[in-house]
Write a protein that holds these residues in place. Structure first.
Motif, mmCIF file in Angstrom:
data_model
loop_
_atom_site.group_PDB
_atom_site.id
_atom_site.type_symbol
_atom_site.label_atom_id
_atom_site.label_comp_id
_atom_site.label_asym_id
_atom_site.label_seq_id
_atom_site.Cartn_x
_atom_site.Cartn_y
_atom_site.Cartn_z
ATOM 1 N N ALA A 62 29.389 -71.225 52.298
ATOM 2 C CA ALA A 62 29.943 -72.137 53.346
ATOM 3 C C ALA A 62 30.441 -73.472 52.984
ATOM 4 O O ALA A 62 30.693 -74.288 53.816
ATOM 5 N N THR A 102 32.160 -74.377 50.285
ATOM 6 C CA THR A 102 33.213 -74.777 49.844
ATOM 7 C C THR A 102 34.334 -73.910 50.777
ATOM 8 O O THR A 102 35.656 -74.070 50.652
ATOM 9 N N ARG A 103 33.596 -73.011 51.574
ATOM 10 C CA ARG A 103 34.965 -72.428 52.707
ATOM 11 C C ARG A 103 34.608 -72.566 53.644
ATOM 12 O O ARG A 103 33.420 -72.509 54.181
ATOM 13 N N GLN A 104 35.523 -72.610 54.685
ATOM 14 C CA GLN A 104 35.203 -72.645 56.008
ATOM 15 C C GLN A 104 36.470 -72.211 56.817
ATOM 16 O O GLN A 104 37.511 -72.595 56.110
ATOM 17 N N LEU A 157 39.760 -72.851 58.691
ATOM 18 C CA LEU A 157 40.675 -73.785 59.188
ATOM 19 C C LEU A 157 41.092 -73.495 60.389
ATOM 20 O O LEU A 157 41.882 -72.322 60.540
#
Lengths: 272, 284
Positions: free
Chosen positions: B4, B6-8, B10
């Motif tokens: 979480a 580095t990625r979420q 959008l």
């Protein structure tokens, strides 16, 4: 029937020139999601220009660049939201703290201050610099500043990370730690990385390699493919062989062109 | 490592709050940078104050100012020159902001702004507005000191001058933004300062009323009439006394449109000058 996922980065026939000087000629490459690709080239090969086009600092003269299927020229916003960038030169504001720099970046991606700060602290923790969050960037070492830049590039949750000569000017220890951090992002997070470098020792056997020279792609493929194609024993030798062959071909072509021009001139003189 | 981080997810589209957050962030950074540069704040204040305390005091004895709108009585030269000095603050602040953009472009910091997914026009206009907010701080501190020097516009003038400051600051900022786009290196900026700031300031109604200039030189008068800075000064002069000068307002809006269009064109990735020169907000 399911539609195949678009590549993380697709560059097709891209060309660019500064005035009369061509900077990139018919550049094509494709990066799969979750892969690490080393963009290898000498200084002045066109790596930074390619990065400038991918990030749409300015538009390419010809060809097409897509990020997860989004055309960088036609849908720049969607494309830019998918990518994080660490440029070759330092782009942090030295008068602001590490946290303020990250918060500012968050704002540039539409994050409100509170959300950006929380995320920034998480990422600074991840790169091992939570204790430096309130220090001015001016007071950080080169390696620490680079880590802050990587944290910043990750703040908006990109799936493609572009790093342009990210280890330039760093000592060996800092270089190794930056490379380890980035490789970890591929392994654990599944990020797609485009790592531009002129340092061959930064390339691992598992990496995909793209060789760029004088604005042209000379090779794109795996480590072993490069060795097989050139018959070299090491990547360094293979790279040197590719560059020399390209330069020799270019010089030969130039001589041929000059010869043709000379013939034409003599022909014109004979006729009048 | 938690993915979480580095990625979420959008959001497909930004809401109003995201645009506001971006705008606030850019303005906040401009103010923060200004606050950190104490010398800049000091020099921004000292410059007009020197003109007010020394130049204007000396000129008071040799230059009479007749009753001209918006003034209803004879005024001291210090009073006359104050709107011009406010204009000077805006002009220098705009050029300083432009200088910092050239510097940011050379160092690469400019790229942080330009690779934001928000439209480039929005980013640049937000930056311009941030620069104007910085100028507000300088102008009001200057007016406070000027008040102690018995330059006392009507209280409402402190409020009515605000829109005039905003528009004039934007106009000068847009001009500076355009200039920053055509400058290759920081070293070239000194020349631009000499060729832009000083002619703009002196060939205007900042220091002398236009009727005086016409008496002295009809040619200079015509130059002053074509100078955008003249209209910025007059707009501020009238606004400081709670009045509106429609001609100046129209001129400022017109010049603002032209300069802004030029600056946005120059920074447009598909049409602008940066890509042709090989200066993509930094090195190519």
């Amino acid at each position: 029937m399911s539609v195949p996922a678009p590549p993380a980065l697709s560059i097709a026939g891209v060309g660019h020139a500064f005035g009369d000087r061509p900077a990139l000629v018919d550049v094509s490459l494709e990066l799969a999601a979750g892969s690490f690709t080393a963009l290898l080239g000498q200084n002045g090969a066109g790596k930074s220009t390619l990065f400038a086009l991918i990030t749409r600092l300015y538009d390419n003269v010809s060809g097409e660049i897509r990020v997860f299927g989004h055309d960088v020229r036609r849908a720049p916003s969607a494309a830019l939201r998918q990518m994080g960038v660490v440029f070759q030169s330092r782009t942090l504001d030295a008068d602001l703290s590490a946290l303020q720099n990250l918060t500012y970046h968050g704002a540039l991606h539409g994050y409100r201050s509170g959300a950006a700060k929380a995320r920034a602290m998480d990422l600074l923790r991840m790169v091992g610099l939570a204790h430096k969050a309130h220090d001015k960037v001016r007071a950080l070492s080169g390696g620490q500043a680079r880590r802050v830049e990587i944290a910043r590039a990750l703040l908006h949750g990109p799936r493609l990370l572009l790093l342009d000569e990210a280890t330039v000017g760093l000592d060996m220890e800092a270089r190794e730690s930056i490379i380890a951090l980035v490789r970890d992002l591929v392994a654990r997070e599944g990020l797609c990385i485009l790592w531009a470098t002129h340092l061959i020792d930064e390339i691992a056997p598992t990496d995909r390699i793209v060789v760029l020279h004088r604005g042209r792609v000379l090779f794109g493929g795996g480590h072993n493919d490069l060795l097989a194609r050139t018959g070299a024993a090491t990547i360094r030798d293979a790279f040197t062989a590719l560059i020399r062959a390209a330069d020799a071909a270019s010089a030969g072509g130039k001589r041929q062109q000059e010869g043709r021009q000379e013939e034409t001139r003599q022909e014109e003189e004979r006729h009048g | 490592m938690d993915s979480a981080l580095t990625r979420q997810a959008l959001p497909a589209r930004w809401g109003f709050s995201a645009w506001l957050a971006c705008f606030n962030g850019i303005v906040w950074r401009e103010i923060l940078r200004f606050v950190h540069q104490k010398e800049r704040f000091l020099s921004a204040l000292v410059r007009p104050l020197v003109w007010l305390f020394i130049f204007a005091a000396g000129f008071r004895q040799v230059l009479g100012v007749s009753i001209i709108p918006p003034y209803e009585t004879y005024v001291l030269y210090e009073v006359f020159v104050t709107p011009g000095l406010i204009g000077m603050i805006l002009l220098f602040n705009a050029m300083q902001s432009s200088l910092s953009m050239v510097y940011d472009r050379e160092t690469g910091a400019m790229r942080t702004l330009l690779i934001s997914p928000f439209p480039r026009w929005f980013l640049l206009v937000s930056k311009l507005v941030g620069g104007v907010f910085v100028a507000f701080l300088q102008v009001y501190v200057f007016l406070l000191i000027a008040y102690a020097w018995e330059i006392e516009p009507p209280p409402i003038g402190y409020l009515t001058v605000l829109p005039a400051l905003f528009l004039s600051g934007l106009m000068l900022g847009a001009l500076a933004l355009f200039i920053s786009s055509v400058i290759r290196q920081l070293e070239n900026f000194a020349g631009v300062m000499n060729f832009v700031i000083f002619p703009m300031f002196f060939a205007s109604s900042a220091l002398y009323p236009l009727w005086r200039i016409r008496e002295a030189s009809p040619l200079l008068y015509e130059i002053c009439r074509f100078n955008p800075f003249t209209y910025a000064v007059e707009l501020i002069r009238f606004a400081l006394y709670g009045q509106l000068d429609p001609v100046s307002l129209a001129a400022v809006l017109g010049f603002l449109t032209i300069f802004l269009a030029g600056a946005l064109y120059a920074y447009d990735p598909s049409k602008g000058l940066l890509g042709r020169r090989g200066a993509p907000g930094g090195a190519a």
